[in-house]
Write a protein that holds these residues in place. Structure first.
Motif, short mmCIF file in Angstrom:
data_model
loop_
_atom_site.label_atom_id
_atom_site.label_comp_id
_atom_site.label_asym_id
_atom_site.label_seq_id
_atom_site.Cartn_x
_atom_site.Cartn_y
_atom_site.Cartn_z
N TYR A 25 -2.72 1.18 3.12
CA TYR A 25 -2.11 0.91 2.05
C TYR A 25 -3.04 1.01 1.08
O TYR A 25 -3.00 1.92 -0.01
N GLY A 63 3.93 -11.70 -3.10
CA GLY A 63 3.88 -10.29 -2.93
C GLY A 63 2.46 -9.59 -3.03
O GLY A 63 2.33 -8.39 -3.63
N ASP A 86 3.25 -13.44 0.98
CA ASP A 86 3.83 -11.83 1.03
C ASP A 86 4.97 -12.35 1.97
O ASP A 86 4.73 -13.04 2.88
N ILE A 87 6.10 -11.31 1.72
CA ILE A 87 7.06 -11.33 2.88
C ILE A 87 6.58 -10.74 4.28
O ILE A 87 7.19 -10.84 5.17
N ASN A 112 9.11 -15.72 1.25
CA ASN A 112 10.14 -15.10 0.43
C ASN A 112 9.88 -15.61 -0.79
O ASN A 112 9.90 -16.52 -1.14
N ALA A 113 9.78 -14.42 -1.90
CA ALA A 113 9.72 -15.04 -3.31
C ALA A 113 10.85 -15.86 -3.64
O ALA A 113 10.64 -16.66 -4.55
N HIS A 129 1.87 -8.06 -8.59
CA HIS A 129 1.73 -6.89 -9.36
C HIS A 129 2.55 -6.12 -8.16
O HIS A 129 2.43 -6.05 -6.94
N ALA A 130 3.53 -5.14 -8.95
CA ALA A 130 4.27 -4.20 -8.21
C ALA A 130 5.24 -5.11 -7.29
O ALA A 130 5.40 -4.48 -6.00
C1 SAM Z 1 4.37 -2.70 -3.81
S1 SAM Z 1 3.61 -3.64 -2.68
C2 SAM Z 1 2.50 -4.41 -3.90
C3 SAM Z 1 1.41 -5.07 -3.22
C4 SAM Z 1 0.26 -5.69 -4.06
N1 SAM Z 1 0.75 -6.67 -5.01
C5 SAM Z 1 -0.40 -4.62 -4.59
O1 SAM Z 1 -0.24 -4.40 -6.09
O2 SAM Z 1 -1.26 -3.97 -4.01
C6 SAM Z 1 4.96 -5.01 -2.80
C7 SAM Z 1 4.63 -6.11 -1.85
O3 SAM Z 1 5.77 -6.97 -2.09
C8 SAM Z 1 6.08 -7.71 -0.90
N2 SAM Z 1 7.40 -8.09 -0.96
C9 SAM Z 1 8.56 -7.43 -1.00
N3 SAM Z 1 9.54 -8.03 -1.01
C10 SAM Z 1 9.22 -9.47 -1.04
C11 SAM Z 1 9.88 -10.71 -1.21
N4 SAM Z 1 11.31 -10.68 -1.33
N5 SAM Z 1 8.99 -11.72 -1.23
C12 SAM Z 1 7.68 -11.65 -1.35
N6 SAM Z 1 7.14 -10.57 -1.13
C13 SAM Z 1 7.91 -9.50 -0.99
C14 SAM Z 1 5.83 -6.51 0.07
O4 SAM Z 1 5.65 -7.02 1.47
C15 SAM Z 1 4.65 -5.92 -0.40
O5 SAM Z 1 3.39 -6.37 0.09
#
Ligand code: SAM
Length: 303
Positions: A25, A63, A86-87, A112-113, A129-130
């Motif tokens: 990543y 996340g 993070d999930i 899970n958020a 972020h994202a």
């Molecule tokens: C695009 S990545 C961004 C990761 C990090 N925040 C960054 O900016 O590099 C999205 C992250 O959100 C997490 N994610 C997705 N759905 C989620 C949920 N329902 N609850 C918590 N985390 C989640 C994913 O596992 C992933 O690590």
């Protein structure tokens, strides 16, 4: 948008996709834990707030991925005790490895958020972020952010795709796809071999992004959960077109055959255009025009 999947199927797709993505990543997205990453993250926080940040003694990231936001905020001294959720357990393992390498202490929690395993009022800032665009039930997630925040606490989210910006980004992606064979010939790279085991499942990729936002939708979600002082802003336009063009091209080639000089050009060009966006466009155009949206808001002091 993905075909009609249940919320649980979307969460499972996110977990699997990001577990596989975790090991490469940082390389794929140019995630940096040096001076550049520190400057980028602190600049985003300042931009999102509209003023210089203070110090948050207890932070929770949603996340958190491999730690881009929190580890850089710890290095900048903007947060004290940091918790990263993070999930995807794979992402949290990569985050812990990054934290160890950087000598930083951080607590990680698979979560899970929409259902956070933390006590009420236990953080001064909840950030991400994202991530919001992956969450099926945003109302539940915002209610959770509000619950775990101390009164007067802050939410801060950045890097969320805007609906209009996302549509605009489809143009460079389409163009890049059509010129990719020529580009590969020019740099001497072979087309990507499928099924190499290392790349995240391409079929899942289409399922994990469930929202692109209009700025008003983000403000509504925060207000509906009881937040005040809501602020939505936008960043990156030219930088994103450039970035998506290059990423789309690169995704079609065998990664180890993409020359270092190309990667350097793509990286430096992106930084240059980021600066141009910041200086020329971000204060002049409406938030909806940009690719990335940022949201900040505060839990009411008496809540
Ligand atoms: C695009 S990545 C961004 C990761 C990090 N925040 C960054 O900016 O590099 C999205 C992250 O959100 C997490 N994610 C997705 N759905 C989620 C949920 N329902 N609850 C918590 N985390 C989640 C994913 O596992 C992933 O690590």
């Amino acid at each position: 948008m993905p075909p009609a999947l249940s919320a649980e199927e979307i969460r499972q797709a996110n977990t699997r996709y990001h577990d596989v993505a975790a090991s490469h990543y940082d390389a794929k997205w140019g995630i940096d834990f040096g001076e550049l990453g520190l400057d980028q993250v602190t600049a985003k926080v300042r931009k999102a707030l509209g003023h210089a940040p203070g110090h948050w003694p207890r932070s929770l990231e949603i996340g958190a991925g491999t730690g881009y936001f929190t580890l850089n905020l710890l290095r900048a001294g903007l947060v004290g005790e940091a918790t990263c959720s993070d999930i995807s357990p794979g992402m949290l393992a990569a985050l812990q490895a990054n934290a160890r390498r950087l000598g930083l202490a951080v607590r990680t929690a698979p979560a899970n958020a929409e259902s956070l395993p933390f006590a009420d009022r236990s953080f001064d800032v909840v950030l991400g972020h994202a991530v919001l665009h992956h969450i099926p039930d945003l109302a539940r997630a915002f209610a959770e952010f509000e619950r775990v925040l101390a009164p007067g606490g802050t939410i801060l989210f950045a890097g969320e795709p805007s609906r209009y910006g996302d549509r605009l980004a489809a143009v460079p992606k389409r163009l890049a796809t059509s010129v990719a064979p020529l580009w590969r010939r020019a740099i001497g790279a072979q087309p990507l071999r499928r099924g190499d085991g290392g790349a995240p499942d391409a079929a899942l990729e289409a399922l994990v992004d469930v929202h692109a936002f209009a700025p008003a939708e983000l403000s509504r979600a925060a207000r509906a959960a009881g937040f005040g002082e809501v602020r939505v802003s936008g960043e990156e336009l030219l930088a994103n077109w450039f970035g998506w063009t290059n990423r789309t091209l690169e995704a079609t080639a065998e990664p180890d055959q993409v020359p270092w000089a190309w990667r350097l050009y793509a990286y430096r060009g992106y930084l240059l255009l980021q600066e141009l966006d910041r200086r020329l466009l971000e204060s002049r155009l409406p938030a909806a025009a940009f690719y990335n949206l940022m949201l900040t808001a505060r839990k009411r002091p008496g809540a």
